[in-house]
Design a protein around this motif. Structure first.
Motif, PDB file in Angstrom:
ATOM      1  N   ALA A   1      44.015 -57.710  78.383  1.00  0.00           N
ATOM      2  CA  ALA A   1      45.111 -58.017  79.315  1.00  0.00           C
ATOM      3  C   ALA A   1      46.031 -59.099  78.763  1.00  0.00           C
ATOM      4  N   ALA A   2      45.484 -60.056  78.033  1.00  0.00           N
ATOM      5  CA  ALA A   2      46.311 -61.133  77.486  1.00  0.00           C
ATOM      6  C   ALA A   2      47.289 -60.579  76.450  1.00  0.00           C
TER       7      ALA A   2
ATOM      8  N   LEU B   1      54.572 -57.956  77.082  1.00  0.00           N
ATOM      9  CA  LEU B   1      55.557 -57.895  78.184  1.00  0.00           C
ATOM     10  C   LEU B   1      56.595 -58.996  78.047  1.00  0.00           C
ATOM     11  N   HIS B   2      56.213 -60.115  77.457  1.00  0.00           N
ATOM     12  CA  HIS B   2      57.142 -61.240  77.337  1.00  0.00           C
ATOM     13  C   HIS B   2      57.685 -61.411  75.926  1.00  0.00           C
TER      14      HIS B   2
ATOM     15  N   GLN C   1      50.060 -58.818  78.256  1.00  0.00           N
ATOM     16  CA  GLN C   1      50.988 -59.796  78.832  1.00  0.00           C
ATOM     17  C   GLN C   1      51.929 -60.378  77.776  1.00  0.00           C
ATOM     18  N   GLU C   2      51.375 -60.666  76.612  1.00  0.00           N
ATOM     19  CA  GLU C   2      52.224 -61.179  75.524  1.00  0.00           C
ATOM     20  C   GLU C   2      53.292 -60.171  75.140  1.00  0.00           C
TER      21      GLU C   2
ATOM     22  N   GLY D   1      47.143 -51.922  80.692  1.00  0.00           N
ATOM     23  CA  GLY D   1      48.522 -51.563  80.379  1.00  0.00           C
ATOM     24  C   GLY D   1      48.994 -50.322  81.106  1.00  0.00           C
TER      25      GLY D   1
ATOM     26  N   GLU E   1      45.409 -51.473  85.516  1.00  0.00           N
ATOM     27  CA  GLU E   1      44.803 -52.223  84.419  1.00  0.00           C
ATOM     28  C   GLU E   1      45.090 -51.528  83.081  1.00  0.00           C
TER      29      GLU E   1
ATOM     30  N   ARG F   1      45.111 -52.277  74.213  1.00  0.00           N
ATOM     31  CA  ARG F   1      45.674 -52.383  75.567  1.00  0.00           C
ATOM     32  C   ARG F   1      44.623 -52.777  76.601  1.00  0.00           C
TER      33      ARG F   1
END
Lengths: 309, 309
Positions: free
Chosen positions: B22-23, B29-30, B26-27, B147, B145, B19
């Motif tokens: 950050a990338a 999350l989508h 983000q992945e 997560g 930050e 976690r």
């Protein structure tokens, strides 16, 4: 018998119920029998070279520009003991002749057990004030209450208490061997117990299992609590465990450690003996085990394991 | 065998090392396979009357005005699980048909063990964000930050982690009797274990002795750790102990309790039996003991004592 953990054993009545009485705290502040310890970011004021003693100052000796003053409690002789943050005044003018700042780790190693406990308590409480002047809820500057054990927000009325961060630290045991890890910044040869902060809504036992799996790829069973130790760098509470190895190949996983490996009881015993006799030497291969210092609960856990506790 | 403590047992990889990327967060999350729990100040969204289940929503169903979203971790099926604060959106428009907010205490009592653990984790983490948006060091609004497991200050660069407040809770035992206390706000007849927050630079064992002395005027020896329990109201970690009575006359001292008294093993066993058979009744004299609910570690400690653990 393993000695008590460093930074425990302060001989002091913390006066929890009484310190909520602001008038009582004010009286103690002006009582000529009251004394204060003096703390900086780097340590605590002591006097004496051979056998350093905590400096206990009358409160009227503290200049106006000093930082927060907190009530630690009432000493066995009935006098109140405070601690004051002298970060910004001591450097300009020593508060008392011959006093010097002793680092908190050194204080733990050099001072008698219960005095180390007092030093830890004073440092922890003033460290909290130094980094928590604002309300985390609304950002306003908060007021000090309850002799320094509460900060209250004048805007949103949030009440804030000193922060204590629980950390699990554990020996993973597999019969006659123990799993230890090494951080890159440590002196050559040093290995110590795995450790990590307890996360939100996690039991200690869950934290032990998660940390060992995250750091070393190993599963454990039967976590067993051994002892605890305040570790005020700045606000940790170390919770010492043993756990039995259940499975997995030990390997560095999360980047915080540079190595994890198993040591036999004989290797740990030899390291303790070499240290005690002054014959410990780092080899070029870096293979000689350097144990954690007696200051650390990790060492107490290892000593307890060696002693068969 | 005493059952595990409520609010433990979440079946989830917290993905601590990942976690921080950050990338990767983000992945997740989508990722259409990801789901989120939905939390309010009052509890957590569930569906189903008879056997309530946590609502796991696709992230695209969360409207823009919702609060902080945090990564809880990765579920056993490999999908990421988030939690989102829907305090300000759920009341206006239910997020999904038939969903209702179940209080966290009810969630702990009604949901399966590991599901209660998840609910506690989601509530604890979002409760921290709700009350810690500002930097305690400088007052600025901080950024989320890792997560949702860190808040970082863009002004002073202070790094803030979720707060966990250790609390000791203990049965004071004297042969066949146990010392319990009663808060004025509790239902008639209820008594429970003494408890209190661990203070700055205090070991758990010191906290046990101090709290019992402060609250009940009694000294103890041989504190023995039993188990721990997250208690996210809002952020406590209960650390259950037994301790042996050493001396002193039990009496209410600090104003937090309205009574402390000794109960025999037979009285505690009778109270458990009356509760189990549905024959417990409050008497006019208020003398019938009402045990703490199974939700509470205090009850597990008492059950363990009755069972001779």
């Amino acid at each position: 018998m393993v000695p008590p953990n460093t930074f425990t054993g302060a001989q002091l009545d913390r006066a929890g119920p009484r310190r909520r009485d602001a008038a009582w705290v004010q009286e103690r502040l002006h009582d000529p029998a009251s004394r204060t310890l003096a703390v900086t970011r780097d340590g605590i004021l002591v006097s004496g070279e051979e056998e350093p003693q905590l400096v206990r100052l009358p409160l009227e000796l503290i200049p106006g520009g000093a930082g927060t003053t907190v009530l630690l409690g009432v000493e066995p002789d009935g006098s109140a003991l405070f601690a004051v943050d002298v970060e910004h005044v001591h450097a300009h003018r020593p508060l008392t002749p011959g006093a010097r700042v002793l680092g908190l780790r050194e204080a733990g190693a050099l001072l008698p057990q219960e005095v180390g406990g007092l030093a830890a308590y004073a440092s922890a409480l003033l460290g909290w004030h130094r980094t928590h002047a604002h309300c985390a809820r609304c950002g306003a500057v908060t007021d000090v209450e309850d002799g320094g054990h509460v900060r209250r927000c004048p805007v949103c009325h949030g009440e804030h208490h000193p922060r204590t961060d629980p950390v699990v630290i554990m020996l993973v045991l597999d019969g006659d061997r123990v799993l230890l890890g090494r951080q890159p910044s440590w002196p050559r040869g040093r290995y110590s117990a795995l450790a990590g902060f307890v996360e939100a809504a996690e039991s200690l036992e869950e934290a032990v299992a998660r940390e060992v799996l995250e750091e070393a790829g190993v599963t454990v069973r039967a976590p067993r609590y051994v002892s605890s130790q305040p570790w005020p760098f700045p606000s940790s509470l170390m919770l010492g465990f043993t756990a039995e190895y259940a499975g997995g190949e030990a390997a560095v996983l999360d980047g915080e450690l540079e190595d994890v490996r198993w040591f036999t009881r004989a290797e740990v015993a030899a390291a303790a003996a070499a240290e005690a006799s002054g014959t410990w030497e780092a080899t070029d291969a870096g293979a000689t085990l350097l144990l954690p210092p007696p200051l650390a609960i990790a060492r107490r856990l290892l000593d307890g394991w060696l002693a068969g506790d």
